[in-house]
Design an enzyme around this catalytic site. Structure first.
Site, mmCIF file in Angstrom:
data_model
loop_
_atom_site.group_PDB
_atom_site.id
_atom_site.type_symbol
_atom_site.label_atom_id
_atom_site.label_comp_id
_atom_site.label_asym_id
_atom_site.label_seq_id
_atom_site.Cartn_x
_atom_site.Cartn_y
_atom_site.Cartn_z
ATOM 1 N N CYS A 1 17.603 40.121 -10.685
ATOM 2 C CA CYS A 1 17.341 39.383 -11.921
ATOM 3 C C CYS A 1 16.256 38.335 -11.728
ATOM 4 C CB CYS A 1 18.601 38.664 -12.400
ATOM 5 S SG CYS A 1 20.031 39.695 -12.724
ATOM 6 N N GLU B 1 26.913 31.061 -40.210
ATOM 7 C CA GLU B 1 26.872 29.672 -39.761
ATOM 8 C C GLU B 1 26.444 29.518 -38.310
ATOM 9 O OE1 GLU B 1 27.445 25.444 -40.118
ATOM 10 O OE2 GLU B 1 27.132 27.068 -41.579
ATOM 11 N N HIS C 1 22.906 47.674 -21.346
ATOM 12 C CA HIS C 1 22.946 46.867 -20.122
ATOM 13 C C HIS C 1 23.522 45.473 -20.384
ATOM 14 C CE1 HIS C 1 20.550 45.418 -16.328
ATOM 15 N NE2 HIS C 1 21.534 44.592 -16.598
ATOM 16 N N HIS D 1 26.555 40.828 -18.872
ATOM 17 C CA HIS D 1 26.808 42.228 -19.190
ATOM 18 C C HIS D 1 27.854 42.312 -20.308
ATOM 19 C CE1 HIS D 1 25.353 44.013 -15.068
ATOM 20 N NE2 HIS D 1 24.427 43.311 -15.692
#
Length: 246
Positions: free
Chosen positions: A101, A148, A205, A121
Site C-alpha cells: 500500500c 446527512e 478490493h 477491505h
C-alpha cells in the site's frame, strides 16, 4: 517487488518510542485495532499510514491488525523517496515486510498534502463497486446526495468548509490489480480527474481514504462506510442514490 531499505531496528528504534498516545507509532496500532473490530482489516488486509512533517509511519504487511505493536511500524522520509517501487526506509522491523500500500499512501501525502491515509477491505465498499460494475452507466463513479452523512466530508483539497446536505459526494472507482502497488498510477489518475475527492474505491478490493489530519481521515472513513452500507440497502429497496430534493 521487494523494496530497498536503509537503517536498522537498533539505530532508529527511537523513532517509534514515545509515551505520547498521539505519536504515529502508537496511533497506528490503536487505529488498526479499531478498524479490525469494524471488520475493515480482517485477515491482515488493509493498512494505515500517518505523516508527521517529512516522516511517514506505516503499518507492515501480513500482520494481524488487532495484534500490531509500535515495534512493527516502518518509517521513511518522504522527501528522500525517488522511485515509489524502490523505497528507502529509516526503520525496517526485522522479520516483517513493507506494505504494498505504501506507494498509494505516498500519493495521498504528495498529491493531496494528507496527514493520514487509511486503506480498508470493507465489505460495503466492495459491494458498492460490484453494484456499479453491474449497472449500464457510471461504472467508475459512486455518487450520492441528499443524505446527512455527506456533511462529514470536506469540499476538496485546499478548499474551506464541508459539503452540504444537498451536495453530491463523488468517489471514483479504479480497477483492481494482482499486485497492490500497481494500483498507484490508476489512483493518481483518479485524483487528477476528481481533484476534490478524499477517497478512491478499488473494484472488488476496498477503498483508500485520506485527510489533512488523522481525525479527518478517520471521520471520513467512517462516514464513507456508513454511506456505502446505506447505498447497498437503498439499492435493495429500489431507492436511487441521486435525487432532486431541493
Amino acid at each position: 517487488m521487494q523494496s530497498s531499505m536503509a537503517g536498522s531496528e537498533d539505530d532508529n528504534h527511537h523513532l517509534i518510542r514515545s509515551d505520547d498516545r498521539q505519536h504515529p507509532a502508537n496511533l497506528i496500532p490503536e487505529l488498526c485495532r479499531k478498524f479490525w473490530s469494524l471488520g475493515w482489516v480482517t485477515g491482515t488486509g488493509g493498512g494505515t499510514s500517518i505523516r508527521d512533517d517529512d516522516l511517514v509511519y506505516l503499518a507492515p504487511s501480513g500482520v494481524q491488525k488487532e495484534l500490531m505493536k509500535s515495534e512493527d511500524i516502518y518509517v521513511l522520509e518522504l522527501s528522500k523517496q525517488v522511485d515509489p517501487k524502490k523505497r528507502v526506509y529509516l526503520r525496517s522491523p526485522p522479520s516483517l515486510k513493507p506494505s504494498q500500500c505504501t506507494p498509494l499512501f505516498i500519493a495521498a501525502f504528495t498529491k493531496r498534502g494528507a496527514g493520514c491515509c487509511i486503506h480498508t477491505h470493507s465489505q460495503w465498499a466492495v459491494l458498492v463497486t460490484l453494484l456499479l460494475e453491474n449497472q449500464p452507466a457510471n461504472k467508475t463513479l459512486f455518487e450520492i446526495n441528499n443524505i446527512e452523512q455527506i456533511k462529514g466530508f470536506g469540499k476538496g483539497y485546499q478548499k474551506q468548509g464541508a459539503l452540504g446536505y444537498h451536495d453530491t459526494l463523488r468517489i471514483p472507482v479504479i480497477e483492481n490489480t494482482p499486485f497492490e502497488e500497481d494500483l498507484t498510477e490508476s489512483l493518481e489518475a483518479a485524483m487528477d480527474m476528481y481533484p476534490d475527492t478524499y477517497a478512491v474505491l478499488v473494484r472488488r478490493h476496498g477503498v483508500y481514504v485520506w485527510g489533512e489530519t488523522v481525525h479527518k481521515a478517520k471521520t471520513q472513513a467512517e462516514s464513507l462506510d456508513y454511506l456505502f452500507q446505506l447505498a447497498v440497502e437503498m439499492r435493495k429497496l429500489g431507492l436511487p442514490w441521486l435525487s432532486d430534493i431541493a
